[in-house]
Every structure is written in C-alpha cells, then in structure tokens.
Design an enzyme around this catalytic site. Sequence first.
Site, PDB file in Angstrom:
ATOM      1  N   GLU A  68      -1.837  -7.140   7.854  1.00  0.00           N
ATOM      2  CA  GLU A  68      -0.778  -6.681   8.074  1.00  0.00           C
ATOM      3  C   GLU A  68      -0.555  -7.719   9.814  1.00  0.00           C
ATOM      4  OE1 GLU A  68       2.575  -6.978   7.811  1.00  0.00           O
ATOM      5  OE2 GLU A  68       2.711  -4.188   7.532  1.00  0.00           O
TER       6      GLU A  68
ATOM      7  N   HIS B 103       0.746  -1.210  -0.351  1.00  0.00           N
ATOM      8  CA  HIS B 103       0.315  -0.369  -0.175  1.00  0.00           C
ATOM      9  C   HIS B 103       0.828   0.789   0.396  1.00  0.00           C
ATOM     10  CE1 HIS B 103       0.677   1.096   4.113  1.00  0.00           C
ATOM     11  NE2 HIS B 103       0.713   0.006   4.567  1.00  0.00           N
TER      12      HIS B 103
END
Length: 206
Positions: free
Chosen positions: A85, A14
């Site tokens: 994550e 990202h």
Amino acid sequence: MSAEDHAGVVLVRHAETEWSRDGRHTGRTDIPLTPAGRAAAEALRPRLDAAEFALVLVSPLVRARETCELSGLAAHAQPREDLQEWDYGDYEGLTTAEIRESRPDWDLWRDGCPGGESAADVGARADRVLAEARTAPGHVAVFSHGHMLRVSGARWIGLGAGEGARLGLSTGALCLLSAERGTPILARWNDTGTGLFAAGEATSPR
C-alpha cells in the site's frame, strides 16, 4: 495474448481490517483481517473460480495474503513488494479528519505524505506491476490495497496516478482491467456483487 483469449487483469482489494473499517490510513502496518473480512474473502472464492489464472500476484502484507488464501488462489501466488500500500509516512494510522486538524487543506492525491510517498511514487510501482501483468499468457489476479489499486486503475487507462482519486474502491471488491479494440479500459470497477467474467466483458489486457 490475443483478444480471442478473453483475458484480463483482475484487481482484488483486501477484505476488511480494523483500520480500514475505522477509516485509518493503513500503509505498511501489518494487521490481519477482521472476522467479517475473513468471511468476505471466503465469499470471493466462487467468483474467482470463473477463470483460470496464469499469474497471481500478491502484496506481502498479511491482509492481502489472507484475502488471497481465503479466496482460493494462494497456491501459486507470487509476492511483489511493489504491491504494498501507499506509504503514508507520518500519517500512518491517522484518519483524514485527524490529519486535517493540523493541515486543513491536505489532500493525499495532491500532497502525498511527509516521510512517505507521493502519488507519482505509487504510480511508478503500479506501472511495474502492470507491465508484468501484460506479459502473462492468460488471466492475471492481483491482490493488493485500496490506494495502490486505485492508482493502478488510473495508470491502466493512461491517466496520471493522482486521478485514482476518482476511482473509489471498497474492501473485498473486484475490478477487471481489459481492452476494447486495443484501447485499455476499466471493464468493471468496485464490483462487490456476484459474477465477474460476463460474456464479452473480459478481453485482452494488451
């Protein structure tokens, strides 16, 4: 998928958030991209247009979903919980320097996080994602997060999850997992420039 298909697995970290910019461990905290991050994600679109993707997988967290949308691949993206994550537990939102004020010898890759995950935990999730990617009939795009993707790169080439420590990865970077004569390789890593599928570089992920 055969070598002649020139297919590979593209990892997309990202783009920038406030916390990634400031070096804060951002696990499950769901924060959006900064304006600079949105611009960087939009700049990925022409680079990813180099291939048609048979499968697009994305972390459910907003920073990954925004990056996927702005880069033009949201229409067929499928969320996967396994792509979230690393869970930093008690260290969520802290910088490494702040953590080491109380634990001077702390190392994420060796020690993991109290109340969160170890490298092995993240590696198990990465293995499930990579197993799915290997079954796709063409190129695969995976939108996720820095530590998760570093673990994925290590696991792709048969290393332990903790060896992701050696694979630095910038926000908004692209990586290409591929194979050479049947051996998994990192064909490109931490690519923040232009171009992706150069001639001869993208081969079968099997």
